[in-house]
Motif scaffolding. Structure first.
Motif, PDB file in Angstrom:
ATOM      1  N   ASN A  79       0.527  21.594  -9.456  1.00 10.79           N
ATOM      2  CA  ASN A  79      -0.675  22.086  -8.770  1.00 10.79           C
ATOM      3  C   ASN A  79      -1.941  21.471  -9.363  1.00 10.79           C
ATOM      4  OD1 ASN A  79       0.780  23.692  -7.055  1.00 10.79           O
ATOM      5  ND2 ASN A  79       0.481  25.578  -8.218  1.00 10.79           N
ATOM      6  N   GLY A  80      -1.967  21.368 -10.685  1.00 14.10           N
ATOM      7  CA  GLY A  80      -3.122  20.781 -11.345  1.00 14.10           C
ATOM      8  C   GLY A  80      -3.305  19.317 -10.997  1.00 14.10           C
ATOM      9  N   TYR A  81      -2.191  18.591 -10.911  1.00 13.63           N
ATOM     10  CA  TYR A  81      -2.259  17.166 -10.577  1.00 13.63           C
ATOM     11  C   TYR A  81      -2.783  16.961  -9.159  1.00 13.63           C
ATOM     12  CZ  TYR A  81      -0.904  12.298 -10.019  1.00 13.63           C
ATOM     13  OH  TYR A  81      -0.924  10.942  -9.780  1.00 13.63           O
ATOM     14  N   LEU A  82      -2.267  17.763  -8.214  1.00 11.74           N
ATOM     15  CA  LEU A  82      -2.725  17.638  -6.830  1.00 11.74           C
ATOM     16  C   LEU A  82      -4.198  17.990  -6.698  1.00 11.74           C
ATOM     17  CD1 LEU A  82       0.340  19.213  -4.950  1.00 11.74           C
ATOM     18  CD2 LEU A  82      -0.354  16.810  -4.951  1.00 11.74           C
ATOM     19  N   LEU A  83      -4.611  19.033  -7.395  1.00  9.89           N
ATOM     20  CA  LEU A  83      -6.016  19.435  -7.335  1.00  9.89           C
ATOM     21  C   LEU A  83      -6.909  18.386  -7.998  1.00  9.89           C
ATOM     22  CD1 LEU A  83      -7.737  21.719  -6.262  1.00  9.89           C
ATOM     23  CD2 LEU A  83      -7.503  22.881  -8.455  1.00  9.89           C
ATOM     24  N   ALA A  84      -6.455  17.826  -9.125  1.00 11.95           N
ATOM     25  CA  ALA A  84      -7.224  16.786  -9.806  1.00 11.95           C
ATOM     26  C   ALA A  84      -7.362  15.548  -8.922  1.00 11.95           C
ATOM     27  CB  ALA A  84      -6.548  16.410 -11.127  1.00 11.95           C
ATOM     28  N   THR A  85      -6.305  15.223  -8.176  1.00  9.12           N
ATOM     29  CA  THR A  85      -6.353  14.076  -7.262  1.00  9.12           C
ATOM     30  C   THR A  85      -7.468  14.254  -6.248  1.00  9.12           C
ATOM     31  OG1 THR A  85      -3.969  13.662  -7.485  1.00  9.12           O
ATOM     32  CG2 THR A  85      -5.053  12.760  -5.535  1.00  9.12           C
TER      33      THR A  85
END
Length: 266
Positions: A79-85
């Motif tokens: 979730n963090g990776y997708l949001l950071a993207t």
């Protein structure tokens, strides 16, 4: 892009974005951890912030299931990776607009569909070429120089321009261009068919593919394997050939190809 809120309840996506954007520290931590896991000292060295401030942000992100801790290292969850993207895209989009804000503010951008306005981050390294009072043809001449070194070009042509046609015909005759695909409106196509010269040199040229569209897009896009250029209309509907965006990166060419295919499929 609008965010729909039902029954005054924030969507999870809206809540997460708001959670990040209300704290620069949380946003910075996500960006720092985007490509690799890091320990506290490494994060502190990059952010140049006190450990206590960073630790507070790390705990908040961990509680929100946006990052996880493994021994001493912190890394993003899925979730963090997708949001950071998406945050990085937002930052780069803003940077792209701010870098050439005069160009974007002074022109009609309605010819660029929303999904491609949302991808302006792909043009973040673009160069703006402007004509000046001492060189009124600077943008046009720069454009022609780019064409001279191209073998295959694709173009969305929203104007009927004798100057452009003559130069394209010259490049075809001199064997600079091996193939050219042009998207034009039915109105411009009809006008070209009335010219015996254009009919012979362009419309019936085996090196040229003409694709007709019903509507006339308000973008002049040209791209090849090496570059893309974009010129627009003023808000009063007059075409502006004095300012041009040039992008030579792979990302920029991908943006141009997508926009071309969008109109090709119209």
């Amino acid at each position: 892009m609008s965010v729909k809120i039902k029954n005054n309840t924030e969507t999870e996506e809206f809540h997460n974005v708001k959670f990040l954007l209300t704290s620069s520290m949380r946003t910075l931590i996500l960006v720092v951890l985007y490509n690799d896991s890091k320990n506290l000292n490494e994060i502190r060295d990059e952010l140049q912030k006190p450990s206590a401030t960073i630790l507070h942000g790390l705990k908040e992100l961990e509680a929100a299931n946006l990052l996880k801790k493994d021994k001493k290292n912190y890394s993003l969850t899925s979730n963090g990776y997708l949001l950071a993207t998406n945050i990085i895209k937002l930052i780069n989009n803003w940077y792209s607009l701010e870098r050439h804000k005069t160009f974007w503010n002074n022109h009609d951008i309605s010819g660029i569909p929303e999904q491609y306005m949302n991808k302006l981050y792909l043009l973040k390294d673009a160069q703006l070429i402007s004509s000046t009072t001492s060189d009124l043809s600077n943008a046009f001449n720069t454009y022609m120089q780019l064409l001279e070194n191209s073998r295959d070009i694709k173009m969305i042509l929203p104007i009927y321009s004798e100057n452009h046609f003559k130069y394209l015909i010259k490049l075809l005759k001199e064997e600079h261009l091996k193939h050219m695909t042009i998207l034009i409106s039915s109105r411009i196509h009809k006008k070209m068919r009335r010219s015996r010269y254009l009919k012979k040199t362009l419309l019936k040229n085996k090196k040229v593919t003409i694709i007709e569209m019903e509507k006339n897009p308000k973008v002049f896009l040209t791209f090849s394997e090496d570059f893309m250029t974009l010129t627009l209309f003023f808000k009063d509907k007059h075409y502006d050939d004095s300012q041009m965006i040039i992008e030579k990166s792979e990302n920029g060419l991908r943006w141009a190809d997508g926009l071309f295919k969008y109109y090709e499929g119209e």
